[in-house]
Scaffold this active site. Sequence first.
Site, PDB file in Angstrom:
ATOM      1  N   LYS A 139       7.913   0.772  -3.369  1.00  6.32           N
ATOM      2  CA  LYS A 139       8.421   0.078  -3.259  1.00  6.32           C
ATOM      3  C   LYS A 139       8.118  -1.089  -4.738  1.00  6.32           C
ATOM      4  O   LYS A 139       7.277  -0.787  -5.964  1.00  6.32           O
ATOM      5  CB  LYS A 139       7.689  -1.924  -2.544  1.00  6.32           C
ATOM      6  CG  LYS A 139       8.480  -1.679  -1.255  1.00  6.32           C
ATOM      7  CD  LYS A 139       9.921  -0.737  -0.791  1.00  6.32           C
ATOM      8  CE  LYS A 139       9.999  -0.105   0.731  1.00  6.32           C
ATOM      9  NZ  LYS A 139      11.650   0.285   0.934  1.00  6.32           N
ATOM     10  N   SER A 198      15.527   3.441  -0.577  1.00  3.01           N
ATOM     11  CA  SER A 198      15.465   1.654  -0.895  1.00  3.01           C
ATOM     12  C   SER A 198      15.025   1.551  -2.413  1.00  3.01           C
ATOM     13  O   SER A 198      15.362   0.331  -2.674  1.00  3.01           O
ATOM     14  CB  SER A 198      14.138   1.611  -0.078  1.00  3.01           C
ATOM     15  OG  SER A 198      12.621   2.092  -0.711  1.00  3.01           O
TER      16      SER A 198
END
Length: 224
Positions: free
Chosen positions: A125, A82
């Site tokens: 993230k 990701s």
Amino acid sequence: MPNPDERPLTPLANPPNVAVELDPHSPQTPLPTDTAPPHIKDRQLHLRHEIRVWTRDLLIAIGLALIIIIFLYQPVKVEGTSMAPLLSDQERIFINKFVYRFEPIHRGDVVVFWYPLDKTKSFIKRVIALPSESVEIRQGMVYVNGQELKEPYVPPQYEDLSDYGPVRVPPNMFFVMGDHRISSNDSRVFGPVPSRFIYGRAVFAYWPVDHFGSLSTTAEVLEK
């Protein structure tokens, strides 16, 4: 009568376990003596002293490095893609666990946090929007407070052209997204992340060796 065929036994010259006394007047090999000149001896002593000092300093440096790593930094393994291309699956990095005790979280920081839906898991993230800011995505383009956000860290092939929002980030919370937009489970799914869940910032990659080095800082990301 003595038997004329009998001969007396001849004793061994040096029977086992019997000390042999040497003749003090016989020539002997002299014992070795240290005949090195004084300046050579001084040089050897100085070299030994320098080695001891270097060894002591090296051990102190290693000890301090271990203390810094143990208490300030934490090694973590990235699972998933990701955050590609910045971070790859199974990559090993160090995170700074104390940085946010001394400075605020900035837009563009790559942060590690407890997953809001399962606090036994950690996610990594990038911070996109700060508390009280509005965020909207239109055809893959991110807008914060109505202004388009420049994102050079997202390659075109990783863009997600869907729409989202607009939403306003609550106080003390952060909107986070993965750089690989089409394969990232992030705030678009589970919502903004409370600041108390964020416990570190990614600072350094050490494995694999071709990724070895410091990760991009906020300033570098915003300048690109």
